[in-house]
Design an enzyme around this catalytic site. Structure first.
Site, PDB file in Angstrom:
ATOM      1  N   ASP A  61       0.862  -1.182   0.000  1.00 21.47           N
ATOM      2  CA  ASP A  61       0.000   0.000   0.000  1.00 21.47           C
ATOM      3  C   ASP A  61       0.900   1.235   0.000  1.00 21.47           C
ATOM      4  OD1 ASP A  61      -1.778   2.167   0.936  1.00 21.47           O
ATOM      5  OD2 ASP A  61      -3.185   0.557   1.387  1.00 21.47           O
ATOM      6  N   ILE A  62       0.617   2.207  -0.867  1.00 23.26           N
ATOM      7  CA  ILE A  62       1.480   3.398  -0.928  1.00 23.26           C
ATOM      8  C   ILE A  62       1.122   4.438   0.140  1.00 23.26           C
ATOM      9  CG2 ILE A  62       2.111   3.093  -3.353  1.00 23.26           C
ATOM     10  CD1 ILE A  62       0.157   5.432  -3.992  1.00 23.26           C
ATOM     11  N   HIS A 101     -16.427   2.310   4.320  1.00 25.60           N
ATOM     12  CA  HIS A 101     -15.057   2.823   4.172  1.00 25.60           C
ATOM     13  C   HIS A 101     -14.317   2.318   2.941  1.00 25.60           C
ATOM     14  CE1 HIS A 101     -15.762   4.373   8.168  1.00 25.60           C
ATOM     15  NE2 HIS A 101     -16.032   3.152   8.571  1.00 25.60           N
ATOM     16  N   GLN A 102     -15.021   1.810   1.924  1.00 28.20           N
ATOM     17  CA  GLN A 102     -14.352   1.404   0.684  1.00 28.20           C
ATOM     18  C   GLN A 102     -14.130   2.649  -0.168  1.00 28.20           C
ATOM     19  OE1 GLN A 102     -16.514  -1.356  -1.831  1.00 28.20           O
ATOM     20  NE2 GLN A 102     -14.710  -1.821  -3.043  1.00 28.20           N
ATOM     21  N   HIS A 104     -10.557  -5.510  -2.539  1.00 26.78           N
ATOM     22  CA  HIS A 104      -9.182  -5.602  -2.061  1.00 26.78           C
ATOM     23  C   HIS A 104      -9.175  -5.927  -0.573  1.00 26.78           C
ATOM     24  CE1 HIS A 104     -10.439  -1.346  -1.812  1.00 26.78           C
ATOM     25  NE2 HIS A 104      -9.584  -1.193  -0.835  1.00 26.78           N
ATOM     26  N   PHE A 105      -8.195  -6.740  -0.209  1.00 29.22           N
ATOM     27  CA  PHE A 105      -7.993  -7.141   1.175  1.00 29.22           C
ATOM     28  C   PHE A 105      -6.719  -6.472   1.668  1.00 29.22           C
ATOM     29  CE2 PHE A 105     -10.760 -10.259  -0.545  1.00 29.22           C
ATOM     30  CZ  PHE A 105     -11.436 -10.891   0.486  1.00 29.22           C
ATOM     31  N   HIS A 106      -6.817  -5.817   2.803  1.00 31.01           N
ATOM     32  CA  HIS A 106      -5.645  -5.211   3.427  1.00 31.01           C
ATOM     33  C   HIS A 106      -5.034  -6.208   4.401  1.00 31.01           C
ATOM     34  CE1 HIS A 106      -6.546  -0.888   2.436  1.00 31.01           C
ATOM     35  NE2 HIS A 106      -7.783  -1.373   2.357  1.00 31.01           N
TER      36      HIS A 106
END
Length: 135
Positions: free
Chosen positions: A32-33, A90-91, A97-99
């Site tokens: 993640d950036i 909160h998407q 995507h999975f964090h």
């Protein structure tokens, strides 16, 4: 949003650079950036769909094993796996995507509010029957 306009689809295709950690036929993973902590990564299906319910089951099967490998490789002892569906949940990017978010201490990583509701056994029983009947 079409897959052509999707930032994650562009990352998968290589049109936008990423710090790729893993790639297979169905899954892509990268750092993640805007990380919440060191090692924060995203694991995504290559199949474009906005919500979990849009993704075929077979495209989801590799996701958690990849998140697990990244957690181990990053050295995370404590971590969260997070997947959001919809703006109110909160998407931000409309591609599933999975964090994988390491939680090295109280300040870094994910913070969670958990506003529990009072237990109502009659309501839970009715809800259980309703959901179970649709499974």
């Amino acid at each position: 949003m079409s897959s052509a306009a999707c930032i994650f689809c562009k990352i998968i295709k290589g049109d936008i650079p990423s710090f790729k950690l893993f790639e297979s036929e169905k899954v892509f993973a990268f750092l993640d950036i805007q990380p919440l902590s060191r090692g924060h990564a995203l694991v995504i299906p290559k199949f474009h769909g906005a919500k979990l319910t849009d993704i075929p089951d077979e495209d989801l099967l590799e996701i958690l094993p990849v998140a697990k490998k990244i957690a181990k490789a990053s050295g995370a002892e404590d971590f969260n796996i997070l997947q959001n569906n919809g703006r109110i949940a909160h998407q931000v990017v409309d591609h599933v995507h999975f964090h994988m978010i390491p939680k090295p201490n109280e300040k870094e990583g994910m913070s969670i509010g958990w506003p529990t509701q009072e237990t109502d056994m009659a309501k839970l029983k009715a809800l259980h029957e309703e959901i179970q009947s649709k499974m």
